[in-house]
Every structure is written in structure tokens, then in C-alpha cells.
Design a protein around this motif. Sequence first.
Motif, short mmCIF file in Angstrom:
data_model
loop_
_atom_site.label_atom_id
_atom_site.label_comp_id
_atom_site.label_asym_id
_atom_site.label_seq_id
_atom_site.Cartn_x
_atom_site.Cartn_y
_atom_site.Cartn_z
N PHE A 13 0.84 -1.21 0.00
CA PHE A 13 0.00 0.00 0.00
C PHE A 13 0.87 1.26 0.00
O PHE A 13 0.90 2.03 -0.98
N ILE A 14 1.61 1.49 1.08
CA ILE A 14 2.38 2.74 1.18
C ILE A 14 3.55 2.71 0.20
O ILE A 14 3.84 3.71 -0.47
N ASP A 33 10.48 -6.71 -2.75
CA ASP A 33 9.24 -7.14 -2.09
C ASP A 33 9.12 -8.65 -2.26
O ASP A 33 9.44 -9.19 -3.32
N THR A 36 4.26 -11.30 0.08
CA THR A 36 3.70 -12.22 1.07
C THR A 36 2.20 -12.38 0.84
O THR A 36 1.56 -11.54 0.20
N TYR A 39 -2.14 -10.47 2.49
CA TYR A 39 -3.36 -10.28 1.71
C TYR A 39 -3.05 -10.65 0.27
O TYR A 39 -1.87 -10.87 -0.06
N LYS A 44 -1.05 -6.76 -4.99
CA LYS A 44 0.28 -6.14 -4.98
C LYS A 44 0.84 -6.09 -6.40
O LYS A 44 1.49 -5.11 -6.78
N ASP A 63 13.44 -11.40 -0.13
CA ASP A 63 13.10 -11.19 1.27
C ASP A 63 14.13 -10.27 1.94
O ASP A 63 15.33 -10.45 1.73
N VAL A 64 13.67 -9.34 2.76
CA VAL A 64 14.62 -8.45 3.45
C VAL A 64 15.53 -9.19 4.43
O VAL A 64 16.55 -8.65 4.84
N LEU A 83 9.97 -0.10 4.03
CA LEU A 83 8.55 -0.24 4.38
C LEU A 83 8.14 -1.71 4.51
O LEU A 83 7.05 -2.00 5.01
N SER A 126 8.02 3.35 11.13
CA SER A 126 7.61 2.92 12.45
C SER A 126 6.10 3.14 12.56
O SER A 126 5.42 3.28 11.54
N TYR A 152 3.68 -6.45 17.61
CA TYR A 152 3.93 -5.55 16.48
C TYR A 152 4.56 -4.25 16.97
O TYR A 152 5.59 -3.80 16.45
N LYS A 156 8.37 -2.62 16.25
CA LYS A 156 8.60 -1.31 15.63
C LYS A 156 9.50 -0.45 16.52
O LYS A 156 10.35 0.28 16.05
N ALA A 182 -2.55 5.02 8.22
CA ALA A 182 -2.60 5.53 6.84
C ALA A 182 -3.81 4.93 6.13
O ALA A 182 -4.17 3.77 6.35
N ARG A 188 -4.50 -1.57 2.62
CA ARG A 188 -4.59 -3.01 2.87
C ARG A 188 -6.06 -3.37 3.14
O ARG A 188 -6.74 -2.69 3.90
N1 LIG Z 1 -0.78 1.33 6.83
C1 LIG Z 1 -0.65 1.90 8.02
O1 LIG Z 1 -1.57 2.53 8.55
C2 LIG Z 1 0.65 1.81 8.77
C3 LIG Z 1 0.71 2.44 10.04
C4 LIG Z 1 1.91 2.38 10.75
C5 LIG Z 1 3.01 1.75 10.19
N2 LIG Z 1 2.92 1.15 8.97
C6 LIG Z 1 4.10 0.50 8.42
O2 LIG Z 1 4.29 0.97 7.09
C7 LIG Z 1 4.87 -0.08 6.29
C8 LIG Z 1 4.01 -0.32 5.05
O3 LIG Z 1 2.71 -0.72 5.47
P1 LIG Z 1 1.54 -1.02 4.43
O4 LIG Z 1 0.26 -0.67 5.08
O5 LIG Z 1 1.89 -0.46 3.10
O6 LIG Z 1 1.62 -2.62 4.38
P2 LIG Z 1 1.63 -3.63 3.14
O7 LIG Z 1 1.46 -5.00 3.73
O8 LIG Z 1 0.67 -3.20 2.08
O9 LIG Z 1 3.11 -3.47 2.56
C9 LIG Z 1 4.21 -4.17 3.08
C10 LIG Z 1 4.91 -4.88 1.93
O10 LIG Z 1 6.07 -5.55 2.44
C11 LIG Z 1 6.18 -6.80 1.82
N3 LIG Z 1 6.92 -7.70 2.72
C12 LIG Z 1 6.46 -8.23 3.90
N4 LIG Z 1 7.43 -9.01 4.44
C13 LIG Z 1 8.50 -8.93 3.61
C14 LIG Z 1 9.80 -9.50 3.63
N5 LIG Z 1 10.18 -10.32 4.63
N6 LIG Z 1 10.66 -9.20 2.63
C15 LIG Z 1 10.28 -8.38 1.62
N7 LIG Z 1 9.05 -7.83 1.53
C16 LIG Z 1 8.18 -8.10 2.52
C17 LIG Z 1 4.77 -7.26 1.58
O11 LIG Z 1 4.67 -8.21 0.50
C18 LIG Z 1 4.05 -5.95 1.26
O12 LIG Z 1 3.97 -5.72 -0.14
C19 LIG Z 1 5.01 -1.28 7.22
O13 LIG Z 1 6.32 -1.26 7.76
C20 LIG Z 1 4.00 -1.00 8.32
O14 LIG Z 1 4.34 -1.65 9.52
C21 LIG Z 1 1.77 1.17 8.26
#
Ligand SMILES: NC(=O)c1ccc[n+]([C@@H]2O[C@H](COP(=O)([O-])OP(=O)(O)OC[C@H]3O[C@@H](n4cnc5c(N)ncnc54)[C@H](O)[C@@H]3O)[C@@H](O)[C@H]2O)c1
Length: 316
Positions: A13-14, A33, A36, A39, A44, A63-64, A83, A126, A152, A156, A182, A188
Amino acid sequence: MTRRVLVTGAAGFIGSHVAAALLRRGDAVAGLDSFTDFYDPALKRRNVEEVRRLGELPLLEGDVRDPAAVREALRGCDAVVHLAAKAGVRPSLLDPVGYADVNVRGTAVLLEEARAAGVRTFVSASSSSVYGARSAAPFVESDPCDRPVSPYAATKRAMELLCRSFQVHGSMDLTCLRFFTAYGPRQRPEMAIHAFARAIGEGRPVPFYGDGTSRRDYTYIDDIVDGVLRSLDRASGFRIYNLGESATTSLSELVALLEEAVGRRAILDRRPDQPGDVPLTCADLTLARAELGYEPRTPLREGLARFVEWMRTPRG
Ligand SMILES: NC(=O)c1ccc[n+]([C@@H]2O[C@H](COP(=O)([O-])OP(=O)(O)OC[C@H]3O[C@@H](n4cnc5c(N)ncnc54)[C@H](O)[C@@H]3O)[C@@H](O)[C@H]2O)c1
């Protein structure tokens, strides 16, 4: 300055919005990416296709936690926006080990590889959840954050501390951004606004936890992305910033606003409070305003209208 930015989680998403904004302003972008199945990965892949309409996005499917994949993804990059993570408070209660592994170990691998590759700027995601269960608002970056109520949140906070520890090398500026819920296009599907809006639109019951008085600071995706780009441009030493709207909305008010945006009444499926959920989030933006020039521009009512329009637009 010409730069090449590695965005981890670029298909999410972000991440997909950050990658798009970087391409729009002319930066070179690479993605990492692992797609995963938290969802539907097809969503994605569609995010990536949409970003690629704006420019080149080489994306390594890896994978990171895998140093070799990270090394390859980092080639030619001088900045990182990290992210990729296991996101979500409630599922972390069932999988604390998995959350720690990806969010803490994965960040350590990325930090170490970034340092070795000569990366200058490291910005990572974070979360407001690090503030724990509090009733006093707003939340200031210097407040103690040592009482997380979910794995979680703990991962963070640990990630922030890891970033801080890398300052000793003196070669990277490190910024941690505490995002406050967000929302917006591509959100998501399990997150409240997305799940609620779909349920209301389809006449299905909305899972409604607690008595409706829990309050959240909801941040429109364009404001989050603006804060991320500003952090990349103005990085200096180690910093933590809140990125929110500094306005709080109760769960009951959120449902009423969604009813208005969707144009249909919600059927509530009332459930008890969820463990791990906090009663309140609210960002103090003094520091982000002063040091980043961050200024959120999208009030919730307007952001929800844009989200619902996106939700109703068929995508190929
Ligand atoms: N959406 C929010 O409101 C929110 C709020 C606070 C923090 N965050 C943080 O912002 C970041 C992005 O969140 P989002 O909502 O876009 O989530 P998201 O799940 O849509 O995006 C995360 C992406 O990371 C990828 N991923 C997961 N594990 C991985 C790994 N081991 N190696 C490589 N890629 C991997 C996933 O496939 C996914 O595409 C995250 O770190 C989340 O914790 C989000």
C-alpha cells in the motif's frame, strides 16, 4: 540531486505510493518485495503495474532477511525507504516470532547491507502503536515508549532502536517515521476503513469492536508520502517523526463518515474490545512541521470520499 532509492515493500500500500511519487519527481527507484500472502498478492502485482505506468521500476522479488537478495537490490542505490514488514497489530499477537523475525532481524540485515553498500540516507516505517495504551494526547516523539501492548508495536520500537544504533558508524542519516493509521487508495484490505467501506457498500455487517469510543488519528496516503519524501530530502543524523493529521476520530464517527461517503447505512456486528488495540492515537506534529515542513492537507471527510471513489473504480 540525482539519487536512486531502494523502496522495500514497494508492492504494498504505502510502498507503491512512495515509489510512484519518487518516479513522478524524477528520482530513480528500485524495489524489493517478497509478495507475502498476508493479503492477496494479486493486489500487490496490480499496484506494481500501476506504478510502472509512471516509469521504470526494477523490482527484485526477495526477502529483506536474505542478505544476498538485499545486496542485489541495493546495487547503485544511495538511499533506502524501508517499508517491508509484517504489518497489523492483531495478527502479531498470534505470530510474535514471525513479526520479530521480519521486522527486527529483517531490518538488521537491511541496515548492515545498506551500510556496507555506502547508503547515505535510510528512512524506515515505524508506527503510532509504539506509544502504547495511553489516554493523554497528543503523542510527542520524546514521550517514553517502553510499554507496547502488542508484539507488532514492540518490533517497531526495536527497529527504531536498531536504526539509532547504526548512527555510531557515522555514514548514514537514519529517520524513523511513526505513521498514524494511513488510508487511501490501495489501503490493505483488512484495515478498518477498507474493510468497513466494502462491507457497507455490499450490505454486509461491519465488525465493530468495543463501544465505539476508541479514537484514531487517520492520515491520508498523500500526506504520508509527502512526509516520506521530505524525510529523504532533509535527513540529518538520527531522527524520529510523527506523521499524522493531529485530529482524532472515534470509531462511531468513522462509521458515520463512511455511511455518508458510501451513501448507505451500516449494519453493525458488535464485538468486545480486541487485545492489542489501543484506545487512542493522536500525533503531535510540532517536530515534523519545524524540521520537515510537513503539513497534512487532507481532512478525513475528503480523504474518505477519494477512497470510496477509488474503491468503486473498476481496475483491469
Ligand atoms: N498502513 C498503516 O496505517 C501503517 C501504520 C503504521 C506503520 N505502517 C508500516 O508501514 C509499512 C508499510 O505498510 P503497508 O500498510 O503499506 O503494508 P503492506 O502490507 O501493504 O506493505 C508491506 C509490503 O512488504 C512486503 N513484505 C512483507 N514481508 C517482507 C519481507 N520479509 N521481505 C520483503 N518484503 C516483505 C509485503 O509483501 C508488502 O507488499 C510497514 O512497515 C508497516 O508496519 C503502516
